[in-house]
Design an enzyme around this catalytic site. Structure first.
Site, PDB file in Angstrom:
ATOM      1  N   LYS A 138       0.768  -1.197  -0.119  1.00 40.62           N
ATOM      2  CA  LYS A 138       0.051   0.072  -0.080  1.00 40.62           C
ATOM      3  C   LYS A 138       0.914   1.424   0.189  1.00 40.62           C
ATOM      4  O   LYS A 138       2.201   1.193   0.547  1.00 40.62           O
ATOM      5  CB  LYS A 138      -0.962  -0.190   1.420  1.00 40.62           C
ATOM      6  CG  LYS A 138      -0.353   0.372   2.712  1.00 40.62           C
ATOM      7  CD  LYS A 138      -1.252   0.661   3.627  1.00 40.62           C
ATOM      8  CE  LYS A 138      -0.749   0.845   4.834  1.00 40.62           C
ATOM      9  NZ  LYS A 138       0.063   2.215   5.181  1.00 40.62           N
ATOM     10  N   HIS A 168      -0.802  -5.684   5.623  1.00 42.85           N
ATOM     11  CA  HIS A 168      -0.355  -6.519   6.654  1.00 42.85           C
ATOM     12  C   HIS A 168      -1.398  -6.912   7.892  1.00 42.85           C
ATOM     13  O   HIS A 168      -1.068  -7.945   8.780  1.00 42.85           O
ATOM     14  CB  HIS A 168       0.822  -6.211   7.570  1.00 42.85           C
ATOM     15  CG  HIS A 168       0.990  -4.949   8.337  1.00 42.85           C
ATOM     16  ND1 HIS A 168       0.491  -3.471   7.937  1.00 42.85           N
ATOM     17  CD2 HIS A 168       0.966  -5.137   9.787  1.00 42.85           C
ATOM     18  CE1 HIS A 168       0.512  -2.943   9.035  1.00 42.85           C
ATOM     19  NE2 HIS A 168       0.851  -3.980  10.239  1.00 42.85           N
ATOM     20  N   LYS A 172      -2.130 -10.696  10.165  1.00 46.03           N
ATOM     21  CA  LYS A 172      -2.210 -10.958  11.506  1.00 46.03           C
ATOM     22  C   LYS A 172      -3.228 -12.155  12.250  1.00 46.03           C
ATOM     23  O   LYS A 172      -4.307 -11.969  11.936  1.00 46.03           O
ATOM     24  CB  LYS A 172      -2.763  -9.623  12.374  1.00 46.03           C
ATOM     25  CG  LYS A 172      -1.746  -8.624  12.429  1.00 46.03           C
ATOM     26  CD  LYS A 172      -2.065  -7.102  12.890  1.00 46.03           C
ATOM     27  CE  LYS A 172      -1.212  -6.180  12.804  1.00 46.03           C
ATOM     28  NZ  LYS A 172      -0.790  -5.470  13.915  1.00 46.03           N
ATOM     29  N   ASP A 225      -3.701   6.518   5.747  1.00 49.80           N
ATOM     30  CA  ASP A 225      -2.716   5.638   6.087  1.00 49.80           C
ATOM     31  C   ASP A 225      -3.195   4.299   6.732  1.00 49.80           C
ATOM     32  O   ASP A 225      -2.669   3.166   6.416  1.00 49.80           O
ATOM     33  CB  ASP A 225      -1.824   6.229   7.271  1.00 49.80           C
ATOM     34  CG  ASP A 225      -0.762   5.740   7.531  1.00 49.80           C
ATOM     35  OD1 ASP A 225       0.069   4.798   6.780  1.00 49.80           O
ATOM     36  OD2 ASP A 225      -0.190   5.604   8.783  1.00 49.80           O
ATOM     37  N   HIS A 230      -6.320  -1.066   6.655  1.00 49.63           N
ATOM     38  CA  HIS A 230      -6.304  -1.973   7.909  1.00 49.63           C
ATOM     39  C   HIS A 230      -7.641  -2.154   8.400  1.00 49.63           C
ATOM     40  O   HIS A 230      -8.268  -3.095   8.734  1.00 49.63           O
ATOM     41  CB  HIS A 230      -5.315  -1.636   8.770  1.00 49.63           C
ATOM     42  CG  HIS A 230      -3.923  -1.288   8.360  1.00 49.63           C
ATOM     43  ND1 HIS A 230      -3.593  -2.121   7.351  1.00 49.63           N
ATOM     44  CD2 HIS A 230      -2.605  -0.635   8.711  1.00 49.63           C
ATOM     45  CE1 HIS A 230      -2.076  -1.886   6.766  1.00 49.63           C
ATOM     46  NE2 HIS A 230      -1.782  -0.917   7.815  1.00 49.63           N
TER      47      HIS A 230
HETATM   48  C1  BG6 Z   1       1.099   1.014   8.941  1.00 47.97           C
HETATM   49  C2  BG6 Z   1       1.104   2.362   8.817  1.00 47.97           C
HETATM   50  O1  BG6 Z   1       0.506   0.516   7.609  1.00 47.97           O
HETATM   51  O2  BG6 Z   1       0.705   0.467  10.139  1.00 47.97           O
HETATM   52  C3  BG6 Z   1       1.525   2.937  10.014  1.00 47.97           C
HETATM   53  O3  BG6 Z   1       1.571   3.250   7.779  1.00 47.97           O
HETATM   54  C4  BG6 Z   1       1.133   2.336  11.315  1.00 47.97           C
HETATM   55  O4  BG6 Z   1       1.537   4.466  10.319  1.00 47.97           O
HETATM   56  C5  BG6 Z   1       1.202   0.707  11.390  1.00 47.97           C
HETATM   57  O5  BG6 Z   1       1.917   2.807  12.506  1.00 47.97           O
HETATM   58  C6  BG6 Z   1       0.418   0.011  12.457  1.00 47.97           C
HETATM   59  O6  BG6 Z   1       0.677  -1.213  12.328  1.00 47.97           O
HETATM   60  P1  BG6 Z   1       0.652  -2.275  13.494  1.00 47.97           P
HETATM   61  O7  BG6 Z   1       0.673  -3.557  12.982  1.00 47.97           O
HETATM   62  O8  BG6 Z   1       1.780  -1.809  14.496  1.00 47.97           O
HETATM   63  O9  BG6 Z   1      -0.499  -1.997  14.089  1.00 47.97           O
END
Ligand code: BG6
Length: 465
Positions: A138, A168, A172, A225, A230
């Protein structure tokens, strides 16, 4: 069963993502004997294969892992490095030479999205795309039109089934657990609807600020972002109908229906915030109006969810590090145990903890010991690590899947387009930017969104020092 890839080519191998995520994940795959292909690194850096190996070793150590010589040797056997400019065809001729007789390469593009098309076209020109898979990271566009344009461009030389879009969050384990809890059990599904659920809240709060990512972050903001990707994926898992099977197509079809049933978000149900001092961060534009926090309400127009709001909030420099999805149930129709002297009973909640302390807890009422019939909230808790043991890292899982040609945990183009459509009315500089204190839970205006539903439920998390 798809054929396994026979070489992994990482574009951007000397970059930050490779150091933080890719090499530690590949090492874990190698340790489990799941990495059986050579790795080729490509980047502009003036490196050799030995430099790439040293970088990989350092990155594994930095991830707090002891490098076992035998595992590392297996992981880096046949490792090569190609230095080159992505706009020059000769770079891709060298990539072709470096993969030798391999027929089914997996190309991992850890590069700025503006280069995706150039790299994919050049790979095609040198005849490397026929049986290839391509992973992209992304952002997939910055709005619906640009996401579509990117897809149209990539699909000139690739088939959709060759494209692996990484989110990602889908890698998880506790996120995948939402699916198993909902559809691997019989007890939740009958009550998982508007008759029993009053609202759903998803909080992704971070204690870190934008740190050294000022120039990247300022062009993006919280909504693009993490919400468009997510958090929307989490909404889909919570809201989807039961799939026909657990195959990628069936799951994606149901998830896409959720995105397609989302009402375009009302700008009045959207709150943006910026932590004090954000505009002083290196790389952030003077007077920037980019949000480091946002909260919003999503409505899903379906039989199951009519009238059940999904509230989302996320931000940087907040009080707590937590990622939680809370499904909040309606109160019982009659309060038998609401006795004088006791607070009104809390409602039942299923709380999916999707971050570091992964698990699920279910809040219920139990009898308060002693005289009378008072109820008291108690929590039934499962800690996944304790109950189920170690889990793969998100990138470990996703890279292993892409090598094996398993696309279930990757975002489909329809999902990408569906989520951009839903947030379209709130893209851009929409509404005021509310300041919030670092270490708080964001601007107080966000409280208005959930006020009719008893307010935001505090996440259980690690509190900022
Ligand atoms: C990323 C964002 O995709 O995900 C970041 O660009 C963010 O800004 C991160 O901190 C958070 O991922 P996780 O796995 O720590 O919740």
């Amino acid at each position: 069963m798809s054929k396994h890839s026979d070489v992994l080519v990482v574009f951007g191998a000397s970059g930050d993502l490779a150091r933080k995520m890719t090499f530690p994940s590949l090492y874990r795959l190698a340790k489990r004997n799941m990495l059986k292909v050579p790795i080729v690194g490509v980047s502009f850096s003036d490196w050799t294969a030995a430099d790439l190996k040293a970088y990989a070793r350092k990155s594994i150590r930095e991830a707090g892992v002891r490098v076992e010589a035998e595992v590392f040797a297996r992981m880096t056997r046949g490792m090569k490095f190609v230095k080159g400019d992505y706009s020059k065809l000769e770079t891709f001729e060298r990539v072709k030479a470096s993969i030798g007789k391999a027929k089914r390469p997996l190309f991992y593009l850890e590069i700025p999205p503006s280069l995706f098309q150039t790299v994919v076209f050049n790979l095609s020109k040198v005849g490397l795309t026929d049986d290839a898979r391509v992973i992209i990271e992304k952002p997939f566009g910055h709005d619906l039109a640009s996401a579509r344009a990117l897809n149209v461009a990539l699909l000139k030389v690739l088939r959709e089934d060759q494209l692996y879009r990484i989110d990602h969050y889908l890698g998880k384990e506790p996120v995948q657990d939402i699916l198993v809890w909902r559809f691997g059990n019989t007890m939740f599904e009958p009550v998982w609807n508007r008759r029993y659920i009053s609202n759903v809240q998803i909080t992704m709060s971070e204690t870190v600020d934008v740190a050294d990512r000022g120039s990247f972050y300022d062009a993006v903001g919280a909504l693009k972002d993490v919400v468009q990707n997510h958090m929307m994926q989490v909404v889909a898992l919570l809201a989807m109908e039961p799939p026909v099977t657990a195959a990628a197509k069936c799951l994606h079809d149901e998830q896409n229906k959720v995105f397609n049933s989302m009402r375009p978000i009302d700008p009045k149900s959207y709150v943006r915030g910026q932590y004090d001092g954000y505009t002083k961060v290196d790389g952030v534009a003077k007077g920037s109006r980019t949000e480091s926090y946002c909260a919003l309400r999503i409505d899903i127009d379906s039989w199951r969810w009519e009238g059940v709001p999904f509230f989302l909030r996320t931000g940087k420099a907040l009080a707590t590090k937590a990622t939680e999805a809370i499904v909040e149930f309606r109160s019982p129709p009659k309060q038998l145990f609401d006795h004088a002297g006791c607070a009104a009973p809390e409602t039942n909640r299923v709380r999916f903890r999707l971050g570091g302390d992964a698990g699920v807890s279910i809040d219920v009422q139990a009898k308060k010991p002693g005289d009378g019939m008072h109820s008291e909230p108690v929590s039934l808790n499962v800690d996944f690590a304790q109950a189920l043991g170690d889990s793969p890292l998100p990138y470990e899982r996703l890279l292993g899947d892409a090598l094996a040609g398993e696309s279930t945990l990757f975002a489909s183009e329809q999902a990408v387009e569906g989520t951009w459509s839903a947030i379209d009315p709130i893209l851009g500089d929409v509404g005021p930017i509310r300041k919030y204190a670092r270490g708080s839970m964001g601007p107080k205006e966000a409280g208005k969104l959930t006020a009719d539903y008893g307010g935001w439920v505090d996440p259980i998390g690690v509190t900022a020092k």
